[in-house]
Design an enzyme around this catalytic site. Sequence first.
Site, PDB file in Angstrom:
ATOM      1  N   HIS A  51      -1.541   0.322  -4.023  1.00 55.65           N
ATOM      2  CA  HIS A  51      -1.295  -0.273  -5.336  1.00 55.65           C
ATOM      3  C   HIS A  51      -0.858   0.783  -6.346  1.00 55.65           C
ATOM      4  O   HIS A  51      -0.161   0.499  -7.304  1.00 55.65           O
ATOM      5  CB  HIS A  51      -2.592  -0.952  -5.790  1.00 55.65           C
ATOM      6  CG  HIS A  51      -2.486  -1.734  -7.043  1.00 55.65           C
ATOM      7  ND1 HIS A  51      -1.800  -2.921  -7.128  1.00 55.65           N
ATOM      8  CD2 HIS A  51      -2.989  -1.514  -8.284  1.00 55.65           C
ATOM      9  CE1 HIS A  51      -1.889  -3.404  -8.363  1.00 55.65           C
ATOM     10  NE2 HIS A  51      -2.601  -2.565  -9.081  1.00 55.65           N
TER      11      HIS A  51
ATOM     12  N   ASP B 187      -0.735  -2.360  -0.338  1.00 55.29           N
ATOM     13  CA  ASP B 187      -1.478  -3.063  -1.389  1.00 55.29           C
ATOM     14  C   ASP B 187      -1.747  -4.495  -0.946  1.00 55.29           C
ATOM     15  O   ASP B 187      -0.848  -5.173  -0.423  1.00 55.29           O
ATOM     16  CB  ASP B 187      -0.657  -3.056  -2.682  1.00 55.29           C
ATOM     17  CG  ASP B 187      -1.399  -3.687  -3.848  1.00 55.29           C
ATOM     18  OD1 ASP B 187      -2.651  -3.783  -3.791  1.00 55.29           O
ATOM     19  OD2 ASP B 187      -0.745  -4.082  -4.827  1.00 55.29           O
TER      20      ASP B 187
ATOM     21  N   SER C  62       0.715  -3.100 -12.117  1.00 54.39           N
ATOM     22  CA  SER C  62      -0.320  -4.107 -12.073  1.00 54.39           C
ATOM     23  C   SER C  62      -0.132  -5.145 -13.178  1.00 54.39           C
ATOM     24  O   SER C  62       0.906  -5.789 -13.259  1.00 54.39           O
ATOM     25  CB  SER C  62      -1.684  -3.429 -12.154  1.00 54.39           C
ATOM     26  OG  SER C  62      -2.691  -4.320 -11.834  1.00 54.39           O
TER      27      SER C  62
END
Length: 720
Positions: free
Chosen positions: A502, A437, A227
Site C-alpha cells: 500500500h 496491497d 489511500s
Amino acid sequence: MRITSIYSLLISFLIVTNAFTIPQKVLSKRDIGKYTRDEDQNLNSNDFKVDYKQIPGLSKIRDKKSIPEMYAGHISLYNWDTEIEKVPEDYGYFFWRFHDKSLPWDDDDDDDNDDDDEPGTLIFWLNGGPGCSSMDGALVESGPLRIDSNGNAYLNKGSWSSRADMVFVDQPVGTGFSAMKSSDEYKDVPLDDNLNDVAVHFAQFLINFFQVFPQDIKKKIILAGESYAGQYIPFIATTLLDYQNHPELKDNMPAFELTALLIGNGWIDPVTQSLAYLPFAIDNHLVSTDTPGFNDLLNIHESCQKKVNDINTQEDEQFSIQECDNIINKLLAITKTKDENNNDQCLNVYNYELKDSIPECGMNWPADISYVAQFFSNKEVRDALHINEDWAAENWIECRADVMDHMDNKGATPSIHLLPNLLENGLNIVLFNGDKDLICNNKGITDMIQNMKWGGESGFSTSVQNYDWTFRSLDNNQKEEAAGQVMYDRNLTFINVYNASHMVPHDKPLISAGIVDIVLDNVLLESIGKRQILVSSEKPYNEDFFDDDDDDDDDDEKAPTNSDGDDDDERYYYYYYYDHEADYDDDDDDAMLRVDDYDSRKGLIFTIFFVVLFFGIIAIRTADRWWPKFASQFKGAYSRLDNPNKTVTWADEANPQTDFELNDMGDDMDFEIGDTDEDHEQESSRENESDSNSDVSELDIGETSVSPEPAGEQTVLRSP
C-alpha cells in the site's frame, strides 16, 4: 497509508496521478497580485527556514550539499474567520517544504537568477486516513528523509524530491501538527465533516502558501498522495478548477498550472473496490472454496452486490455501504492464523504477504512509524520546524480517530464521479498501485477504470497504450529489474508496481521515483519486437537533470556534431513517447531515441591498447619458450573485438521509420486489465528479496501511535 476503520475502512486511500505531461490550460489566467492579507500576517519564506543542524542526524552527513533546503511551520487558511470557528487567530496547516539543491532549476532564494525557462515542478503530498499525517510521506515514504530507530534523520536516496520540490501538508483540520492541544480552550474546534469543506480549506491554504513562496506560482503543480487522498485530491482539483463559484476563493486565487494528479493505492470508488476483495483474495490464493467460513464470506459479498443493485441513480448512492464494508472484516476473520506462540494473527491489509496481530491487521506496520513519533518528541526538532507550541498538539499522532469520525460525507458522492470531468478538462491523472496491497488492491482499481466513462468511451479503449516498466541501475553491470506495467489512454495512466505494498515509496524508493519520471517524461522508451518498454533509473533520463558542473568537466568528451548537420553522433537521454506537441516530424530520426556508443567505443580503444601492450610484453619475454603454445591458444582472437560492455537494446534493432505515437501502437498488444498480477508473476519473482517489506513478520509501533479499539466486530485502521 491506512484506513481508519475496517468497517469504515474503505473510506480511505489514494492513488497516483498521471503520466505523460501534456500542456495544461486547466486554470484560467488570473491576476496573481490580486489577493491580499492582513499586514500583521505578511510573512516570507525566511520566517519558515529550517536549520538542518537542529535536525538530529543531519549534521553527521559529510556532503552538506546533499541536505535539502527546508522550510516548515504553520500557514493560515486565507480569510478563515477564526472568531466564528473558535480557533486561535494564528491557526494554520502545518507544512514541510523540501528543495533539493541538485535540481536543474535555480535556488528558490536567488530571485535574481531565477530561470524563467525552467521554473521547475512542485509536488504537494497528502496522506489519507482521513486524519493521517502527511509526515508519513515526508519521513517514511516519498520524502528526502528517513528516521532510524534512535530518532535520527538520514537521507532517502529514492526521494521524489530528487525530481521536484515537495511540500507535505497536514490536513484537514485536526490532522498531525494541524491539530490543537487537548484542552478545554480548544475542545470545540470544528472538524471538517465533508470533502467539499476539505477542498475549500486546502485551497485557502494554497492562497497564503503562494504569498509566502511566490516563486512557486510559476512551477508546474502536481497534487500527489495515497489511500484516502484518492478522495482528497479529486475534490481539491475540482475546487481549484471551479474556484470562481467559491466566495472564499474567487477574488484571491493566484494563477498557476495544475499539471497532474498522482494517486497511489487510492480509495476512490468504495463500492467497486469493496466488491473486488473476494475475487482478489481468490486470485491470490488467500482463500478458496475449501476455506472454513468461505460460504459466509460469499453471502456477505452477495449482500453488498444486492444493495448496490438496489441503488438506481447517482443521487441515491451512499458514500459507503455497510454491507460492502463488512466484506473485508469477514475476509480477515476467516484467514486468521496462529503465530509460533499460539497467538491469533491476521493478514496485514497493506501487504497481504505479511501478518500482524489481531485486531491491528497492519496497524503495527511499518516499524518506521514509531521512529517518527520518537523524532517529533524531540523539542529541538519541534523548534527547528517552527511548530506553534501555543496551540499545536503536544504529541505527534500518526492518525487521529476524531478526524475520521467527523468525515461522514453525508449526501456526498465519492470522488470517482469527479474523475471523468477532470480528465475531459485535460488534466492528467495517474493511478499507481502496489500489487501486494489488499485494502486498495489492483483489481478494485482496474474494475473501477473499466466501469468509468470519459471521453465518450468506458474504460481503457482499444487504443490503450501498454508498456513494460524496467528499472535499470547506473552501475557498471547495468542491472535491470522488472518494475511494473504502465497503461495510458485519454489522459489516464494506470501503473502496476511489482512487489510493492500500500505504501509504494516505502517499499520501493528508487523504483517509485520512476513514477515521477514517467509523469515528467524523464524515461527511456525502448522497443523489443512489439513490446514497448519504459526504462527509469536512479537519475532521470533527461540531460537537463545532469549537474552543470559535470557537464562542464566533460565538454571535451561529448559526442561531436557533424558540420553538415548530421547529428547521428549526438546523445539523446529521453524520448517523448506520446503526442507531446513536439516540433519534430514523425519520420525524422530525431524523433527516435538513440543512445550512441561513442563513449563505449572510446573506452574500447584504450582497453584494446592496454590488452595488446600487456600480451605483447609477455610474448617478447617468453617467445622462444611459450610462443607455440600461446599462439595455439589465441589464434584469431583479435580478428574483431566487439564492445564487451555493450547491451543489446531496442536502439540497436529499431526500425528508424517506426512511429511511436500512442495511437499507432495499441492494436497488437495482448495486455488485459485483469492480467496485471498473474501474467507477470514470473517477472515479479525476480524482485530484490532484501527489500524492507519482504522479511517483516511482526513489528512494533510506538506508544504515541493510534491504537484501534475494537467495537463489536469493527476494527479501526489508519489509512496514511
